[in-house]
Motif scaffolding. Structure first.
Motif, PDB file in Angstrom:
ATOM      1  N   GLN A 101       0.854  -1.190   0.000  1.00 29.31           N
ATOM      2  CA  GLN A 101       0.000   0.000   0.000  1.00 29.31           C
ATOM      3  C   GLN A 101       0.880   1.227   0.000  1.00 29.31           C
ATOM      4  OE1 GLN A 101      -0.810   2.519   2.348  1.00 29.31           O
ATOM      5  NE2 GLN A 101       0.289   1.827   4.171  1.00 29.31           N
ATOM      6  N   GLY A 130      -1.936   7.941  -1.501  1.00 26.29           N
ATOM      7  CA  GLY A 130      -2.493   8.488  -2.736  1.00 26.29           C
ATOM      8  C   GLY A 130      -2.953   9.914  -2.569  1.00 26.29           C
ATOM      9  N   SER A 152      -2.437   4.623  -9.842  1.00 27.46           N
ATOM     10  CA  SER A 152      -3.801   4.376  -9.383  1.00 27.46           C
ATOM     11  C   SER A 152      -3.993   2.870  -9.195  1.00 27.46           C
ATOM     12  CB  SER A 152      -4.786   4.889 -10.427  1.00 27.46           C
ATOM     13  OG  SER A 152      -4.632   4.142 -11.630  1.00 27.46           O
ATOM     14  N   PRO A 153      -5.071   2.448  -8.532  1.00 32.09           N
ATOM     15  CA  PRO A 153      -5.353   1.015  -8.476  1.00 32.09           C
ATOM     16  C   PRO A 153      -5.428   0.385  -9.864  1.00 32.09           C
ATOM     17  CG  PRO A 153      -6.698   2.173  -6.886  1.00 32.09           C
ATOM     18  CD  PRO A 153      -6.009   3.234  -7.707  1.00 32.09           C
ATOM     19  N   GLU A 179      -8.739   1.490  -3.444  1.00 30.28           N
ATOM     20  CA  GLU A 179      -8.283   2.652  -2.687  1.00 30.28           C
ATOM     21  C   GLU A 179      -9.279   2.956  -1.576  1.00 30.28           C
ATOM     22  OE1 GLU A 179      -9.606   6.747  -4.656  1.00 30.28           O
ATOM     23  OE2 GLU A 179      -8.358   5.573  -6.032  1.00 30.28           O
ATOM     24  N   ARG A 213      -5.825   9.275   2.079  1.00 31.46           N
ATOM     25  CA  ARG A 213      -6.128   8.369   0.969  1.00 31.46           C
ATOM     26  C   ARG A 213      -4.971   7.403   0.737  1.00 31.46           C
ATOM     27  NH1 ARG A 213      -5.013   8.869  -4.721  1.00 31.46           N
ATOM     28  NH2 ARG A 213      -6.305   7.411  -5.925  1.00 31.46           N
ATOM     29  N   ARG A 214      -5.294   6.113   0.581  1.00 28.37           N
ATOM     30  CA  ARG A 214      -4.284   5.087   0.357  1.00 28.37           C
ATOM     31  C   ARG A 214      -4.683   4.217  -0.835  1.00 28.37           C
ATOM     32  NH1 ARG A 214      -0.486   7.213   3.424  1.00 28.37           N
ATOM     33  NH2 ARG A 214       0.656   5.252   3.508  1.00 28.37           N
ATOM     34  N   VAL A 215      -3.672   3.698  -1.527  1.00 29.31           N
ATOM     35  CA  VAL A 215      -3.853   2.783  -2.661  1.00 29.31           C
ATOM     36  C   VAL A 215      -3.309   1.415  -2.248  1.00 29.31           C
ATOM     37  CG1 VAL A 215      -3.195   2.280  -5.049  1.00 29.31           C
ATOM     38  CG2 VAL A 215      -3.699   4.644  -4.359  1.00 29.31           C
TER      39      VAL A 215
END
Length: 254
Positions: A125, A128, A164-165, A183, A245-247
């Protein structure tokens, strides 16, 4: 230099993405689990609890972090993630909030997939939120006439540092993996004065702090504190909302 004590500020909130990532790993009885960028080891110990029969391999590029991890009983070693290669029995690889510091990490991901055994899981992870005020304001201040000469060599991460994912999904699907990518934006309720500043001082502001001598750092810190307080106004009860925000990616090698 990483400061393990500062990094562990808001430790419970920082741990949420790690636990959400690990919860999606399908491995039941892995032989070896590699924690790349183990930090102070507070989360690595959870891996040993989930997989008690596995060899837990932990590494970090920071000697200070490795020392802190060893103080928790984690058998960690100093190692740059760029130099890591999986042992033949590696069934799980975890990288928690590390790869954003590695510009060529997409190359690393493909390399690791090629070296991992069939059925192994690669899970990571990354942040983002590089366009959020917490990061954009720091970049803007660092580029002003006052600070640019002293921070010219400091690398401040921007959105192009991570994908991005969908981007990671395509990358790893093309490498033959089964991919779960998503995300999440966590709404963190921070406490204390200059809460957002204190949050980023342990992570994204670290290169700036390392580049500036004490008085200059204090001056920069005071300037960015004012801007962050405007962007993230405290609530009447003194707490501050912070969007985080996390991916996430969990990829199983074919």
């Amino acid at each position: 230099m990483w400061d393990p004590v500062k990094y562990l500020d808001y430790a419970d909130l920082r741990a949420r993405p790690f636990h959400d990532l690990v919860a999606r790993i399908p491995a039941v009885k892995p032989r070896r689990v590699a924690d790349l960028g183990c930090g102070p080891g507070n989360l690595t110990v959870d891996l040993a609890e989930r997989w008690p029969d596995a060899i837990i391999e932990a590494s970090d590029s920071s000697p200070e972090m490795v020392e802190a991890a060893r103080s928790r009983g984690v058998d960690a070693r100093v190692l740059d993630v760029n130099d890591w290669a999986p042992e033949p029995d590696t069934d799980v690889v975890i990288s928690n909030a590390v790869l954003q510091w590695v510009p060529e990490h997409r190359v690393l991901l493909r390399r690791w997939v090629d070296l991992l055994p069939s059925g192994a899981t690669l899970a990571f992870q990354v942040p983002g939120n590089f366009d959020a005020p917490s990061h954009a304001l720091v970049r803007a201040l660092a580029r002003t006439e006052e600070w640019a000469p002293r921070l010219a060599d400091v690398v401040l991460r921007e959105n192009e540092a991570v994908d991005s994912p969908l981007g990671y999904g395509n990358l790893l699907a093309d490498a033959g993996c089964a991919v779960d990518a998503w995300e999440t934006t966590y709404l963190q309720r921070l406490t204390g004065e200059d809460a957002v500043l204190e949050w980023i001082t342990g992570t994204s502001l670290r290169p700036v702090k390392n580049a500036l001598p004490g008085e200059d750092w204090d001056h920069f810190r005071a300037q960015i504190a004012r801007e962050l307080d405007e962007a993230y106004p405290p609530r009447p009860d003194g707490t501050t909302w912070f969007e985080f925000r996390r991916v996430f990616v969990v990829a199983v090698v074919s």
